[in-house]
Design an enzyme around this catalytic site. Structure first.
Site, PDB file in Angstrom:
ATOM      1  N   GLU A 128       0.815  -1.218   0.000  1.00 14.72           N
ATOM      2  CA  GLU A 128       0.000   0.000   0.000  1.00 14.72           C
ATOM      3  C   GLU A 128       0.848   1.267   0.000  1.00 14.72           C
ATOM      4  O   GLU A 128       0.518   2.242  -0.678  1.00 14.72           O
ATOM      5  CB  GLU A 128      -0.911  -0.016   1.234  1.00 14.72           C
ATOM      6  CG  GLU A 128      -1.823   1.189   1.365  1.00 14.72           C
ATOM      7  CD  GLU A 128      -2.673   1.085   2.613  1.00 14.72           C
ATOM      8  OE1 GLU A 128      -2.837   2.113   3.294  1.00 14.72           O
ATOM      9  OE2 GLU A 128      -3.163  -0.023   2.913  1.00 14.72           O
ATOM     10  N   ASP A 129       1.966   1.269   0.747  1.00 14.24           N
ATOM     11  CA  ASP A 129       2.702   2.507   0.995  1.00 14.24           C
ATOM     12  C   ASP A 129       4.103   2.555   0.401  1.00 14.24           C
ATOM     13  O   ASP A 129       4.795   3.561   0.563  1.00 14.24           O
ATOM     14  CB  ASP A 129       2.818   2.745   2.517  1.00 14.24           C
ATOM     15  CG  ASP A 129       1.460   3.013   3.157  1.00 14.24           C
ATOM     16  OD1 ASP A 129       0.550   3.465   2.448  1.00 14.24           O
ATOM     17  OD2 ASP A 129       1.318   2.756   4.368  1.00 14.24           O
TER      18      ASP A 129
END
Length: 707
Positions: A128-129
Site C-alpha cells: 500500500e505505501d
C-alpha cells in the site's frame, strides 16, 4: 494504514484495569528505542544476516513462547524487506514507520498467531505505501502471505473517492471469508493506531473512533478476540466519552488508593482454599474489569463495592473439572442463581466457553466467577487468532451437513451470511449502513429447520429472516411458517432453540409484500425484499390479503339420504348436524332434538361425547342409497391477492356446488374460509379436499367439528 494515536491509559492505569493490559504494557515496545534499533539494523554488517535483527527480538520472544519450534528465518526476511521498503518514512508522531508493523506484529505474536500471520503482519503496509508489489511478496513469501497482505491493503482512493473506506472494508470481509487471519491483522493494526491516535486532530480522532466502535469492535467480538476488543473499547471510550472516562478512571484510582483490604483478593484466597481442600488443581486469579466494564457496572449498580471492580477467574485442566469447581463453590458459598450461565455446554457463536456464576461470601461480598480450562482461556482471549491457519484445519466428514456452522470454527456462520448479502449490494452507502446495522446485533440464536439442519440468526430475527437465510430468493414465495409445530405468522420473532418450518407457495409468481420489511431484521432479508419490490412495483402496491365478509346462499334442499330407526315411529326429519356435517361413508349416530327431528353426527364429533355425558340416548341411523351429500369444509390459508377466486375455481373443477361460503377478515396474515358444499358423490370428497389444499397459500383443509 498510518492513522496515529496516543494511548489514553497510562501504563499504571492499564495495569490497574486488566491483567492482560499489564502483560501488554510490559511487552509494549518503546517506539523511540525501537526506531533507533531499526535504523541500526538497516546499517548493520553482513554478520547480522545470521541472526534476527535486534528490532524484532521482542516479536521472536513472544512467538517462541507460543510456538517453540517456529522457524524464525522467514520473519527475519520479512523484517528486512519491510524495513528497507519503509526506510525514510516516518509516522506523524515522529517515529520511523517500521515501528508500526513491528508493533502490530508484536500484538499478534502475544496472542499466539502462527508464523505466516506474523510474516504478513510485518509486510501489511508494504504494497500500500511502498514500491513493493504483490507479485514480489508472492515470489518471496508464498501465496498465503500474499493473500493476507492483499486482504488488508486499502483500495485506491483515487478510484473510489468517498466510497474508498466502505469498499476497503468490503474487500477485507470478502478476503476474511476465505481466511480469518486477514481480519486478525486488521484488528491488530487498528489497535496500534488507536494507541497512538493522539497526534491527530480531534475531529479525525472522533471519526476513526466511531468506525472502530461501529465496525471493528463488533468484528473483534464476533471473532472472539477479547484481548483486542476490550482495549479497543477503552480507547474509543476515552475519545468519544471523555467525561465518563475521567469519572471511571477516578473510580478505579480511588479504589486503588484507599489502602483498604482488597475484598476480591480475600474471596479469591477463600476460593483457592476450598478447591485445595477438595483436591481440585486450579489456578485462581483476580481479573480487574477494564474501563468500559467498570462504567457499565457503575451505571447498573450505582454505588460500587470492592468486588464490583473485578471478577475471579478459575483455570483448570479438563472440562469435567469446571463442573467440579462449580459444585464446590455452590456447596461452600451461597450462589446467586440468577447469575449462572453455562457457555461450555452451549458455547457462544464466537467460540467463547466458560461457566459464569456469582457467590456471596459470609461478609456479604458478592463476587462474579468465571470457570474455564486453560485452552478455553486461550480461545477466549485470542479467539480465531489462537486457531491458527484455516488451511490446516481437519477436513469435514463427507456427510457433514452443509450448514454445520461450527464444523470449521474459522469460518463462522455469521460471516458466511454477511458475505451473502454484501454481494447483492452494489452501492457503497447501502453496504456501509447495512454492515453497521448487522454488526450492531451482538447476540446470535440457533433455530432448527424441519429437515434437521440449523440456522444461525441474530437475536430478534423473525420467520421472514429465517426464510431468506434458508431459501435465499426462493423465500419470496414463503406464505407462512410453523414454529415448534404451531402455525405462526411470518412476523413471529424466533427464540434460541425454536424449530421452524417455512411454507412455500407453489405459485412462482408470488412474492413478498411491503409489510415484510417491517418484520425483516437481517440485511439479507431486507435487501432481497427491497430488490423484489423494486422489480415488481405493481405487485408491491397490491393489498396483502383479501378483506371481504361474504355470505353466499344456495340451494339447501338436497343431501345424502339418511334413515333413523325409531321403533316404527317416524321422525319429523332426519338431517346431518351442522357441527360435523357427516357424509357417506362416515360412521354416524343420531340424537333426537326438539320437534321430534333427529340430527346425525359423526361418531367422532365432540358433541356426541357431550350428549352421552348428559345421558342423552342415541338413535340408530344409517345411510340410504343416495350418493349426493352436503359437507362443510374449513380452509386455512395465508392471505394473498386472488386467493378466493382460486379456491372457488378449485371447488368448481372438482364438480362441487357452493351452498354457502364465509371468508373471515385476515387475522395476523391468516384467513379462514368456511364452505358448505353439495357433492354429486361422497366418494369425491378426498379428491376435493386435496384440490383445495393444492391452491397456493392454503396450508390446511378440514371438516368442521363444531358450530
Amino acid at each position: 494504514m498510518s492513522a496515529e494515536a496516543t494511548n489514553p491509559l497510562s501504563a499504571a492505569e492499564a495495569a490497574t484495569a486488566d491483567p492482560g493490559a499489564r502483560r501488554r504494557s510490559r511487552a509494549r515496545l518503546d517506539l523511540r528505542r525501537l526506531g533507533r534499533a531499526a535504523l541500526l539494523g538497516a546499517t548493520a554488517g553482513p554478520a547480522s544476516r545470521d541472526r534476527l535483527p535486534d528490532a524484532i527480538s521482542h516479536v521472536a520472544e513472544a512467538h517462541r513462547a507460543h510456538h517453540p519450534e517456529a522457524d524464525l528465518s522467514v520473519l527475519r526476511r520479512a523484517y528486512v524487506l519491510a524495513e528497507s521498503s519503509h526506510r525514510g518514512q516516518f509516522r506523524k508522531s515522529g517515529e520511523p514507520y517500521i515501528t508500526h508493523p513491528l508493533a502490530v506484529t508484536l500484538i499478534l505474536a502475544e496472542l499466539g498467531a502462527e508464523t505466516t500471520t506474523l510474516t504478513a503482519s510485518l509486510l501489511h503496509d508494504t504494497v500500500e505505501d511502498t514500491d513493493v508489489t504483490l507479485d514480489q511478496v508472492r515470489r518471496e513469501f508464498g501465496a498465503e502471505v500474499a493473500y493476507l497482505v492483499d486482504g488488508v491493503t486499502k483500495v485506491e482512493k483515487i478510484d473510489y473517492g468517498a466510497a474508498a473506506e466502505p469498499e476497503t472494508f468490503r474487500k477485507m470481509l470478502v478476503a476474511t471469508g476465505d481466511d480469518v487471519r486477514v481480519m486478525s491483522i486488521k484488528l491488530a493494526d487498528r489497535l496500534h493506531n488507536m494507541r497512538t491516535l493522539g497526534v491527530m486532530r480531534p475531529e479525525k480522532q472522533a471519526r476513526i473512533a466511531k468506525v472502530t466502535r461501529d465496525v471493528l469492535i463488533p468484528l473483534a467480538e464476533r471473532l472472539g478476540v477479547q484481548a483486542l476488543k476490550t482495549e479497543l473499547e477503552d480507547l474509543v471510550f476515552a475519545i468519544l466519552h471523555p467525561e465518563e472516562y475521567e469519572t471511571t478512571r477516578a473510580l478505579i484510582a480511588g479504589t486503588a488508593g484507599t489502602g483498604s483490604p482488597d475484598e476480591l483478593a480475600a474471596v479469591a484466597d477463600r476460593v483457592g482454599a476450598v478447591l485445595r481442600e477438595a483436591g481440585i488443581a486450579a489456578e485462581v486469579l483476580v481479573r480487574p474489569r477494564h474501563f468500559v466494564s467498570v462504567h457499565r457496572v457503575h451505571l447498573k449498580r450505582g454505588e460500587m463495592r470492592g468486588c464490583d471492580f473485578g471478577r475471579l477467574l478459575v483455570l483448570v485442566a479438563e472440562d469435567a473439572d469446571c463442573y467440579a469447581v462449580l459444585g464446590e463453590l455452590h456447596t461452600c458459598f451461597t450462589p446467586v442463581i440468577s447469575e449462572f450461565k453455562d457457555f461450555i455446554a452451549a458455547p457462544k457463536f464466537n467460540l467463547y466457553q466458560s461457566l459464569h456464576t456469582a457467590i456471596a461470601a459470609p461478609d456479604g461480598a458478592v463476587a462474579e466467577v468465571l470457570i474455564r480450562t486453560h485452552r478455553m482461556h486461550k480461545v477466549a482471549e485470542a479467539g480465531v487468532v489462537a486457531l491458527g491457519s484455516p488451511h490446516t484445519q481437519a477436513p469435514e466428514a463427507p456427510d457433514a451437513a452443509d450448514d454445520a456452522e461450527r464444523a470449521d470454527p474459522t469460518r463462522p456462520g455469521w460471516l458466511a451470511r454477511l458475505l451473502d448479502w454484501q454481494r447483492a449490494v452494489p452501492d457503497a452507502d447501502t453496504f456501509w449502513s447495512s454492515l453497521r446495522a448487522d454488526l450492531a446485533e451482538d447476540r446470535e440464536i440457533t433455530v432448527f429447520r424441519a429437515d434437521g439442519g440449523t440456522l444461525g440468526l441474530p437475536a430478534g430475527a423473525t420467520c421472514v429472516d429465517a426464510a431468506y437465510a434458508q431459501h435465499g430468493e426462493a423465500a419470496h414465495a414463503c406464505h407462512g411458517a410453523r414454529v415448534n409445530g404451531r402455525l405462526a405468522p411470518l412476523s413471529t420473532a424466533l427464540s434460541d432453540g425454536d424449530t421452524v418450518q417455512l411454507l412455500l407457495a407453489q405459485d412462482a409468481g408470488s412474492g413478498p409484500s411491503r409489510a415484510w420489511l417491517d418484520h425483516a431484521r437481517t440485511p439479507a432479508a431486507r435487501i432481497a425484499i427491497t430488490a423484489w419490490l423494486q422489480a415488481h412495483p405493481e405487485a408491491a402496491e397490491r393489498p396483502a390479503a383479501p378483506r371481504p365478509q361474504l355470505n353466499v346462499a344456495a340451494d339447501r334442499s338436497s343431501s345424502a339420504e339418511l334413515h333413523a330407526d325409531l321403533d316404527g315411529e317416524p321422525p319429523a326429519a332426519v338431517r346431518p348436524a351442522g357441527c360435523c356435517t357427516p357424509v357417506p361413508p362416515d360412521e354416524i349416530t343420531g340424537f333426537r332434538v326438539r320437534g321430534g327431528a333427529v340430527t346425525v353426527h359423526r361418531t367422532s364429533c365432540p358433541d356426541v361425547d357431550a350428549m352421552n355425558r348428559r345421558g342423552r340416548r342415541p338413535v340408530p341411523v344409517r345411510w340410504g342409497d343416495a350418493a349426493r351429500c352436503r359437507v362443510t369444509l374449513v380452509a386455512e390459508s395465508f392471505g394473498r391477492p386472488g386467493l378466493l377466486a382460486d379456491l372457488t375455481e378449485a371447488i368448481a373443477t372438482a364438480g362441487a356446488e357452493v351452498v354457502s361460503a364465509t371468508v373471515a377478515p385476515p387475522n395476523e396474515q391468516r384467513v379462514l374460509h368456511t364452505y358448505t358444499l353439495q357433492l354429486p358423490d361422497a366418494a369425491g370428497l378426498p379428491a376435493l379436499m386435496r384440490a383445495m389444499r393444492d391452491v397456493p397459500g392454503v396450508y390446511d383443509v378440514g371438516r368442521t367439528h363444531r358450530r
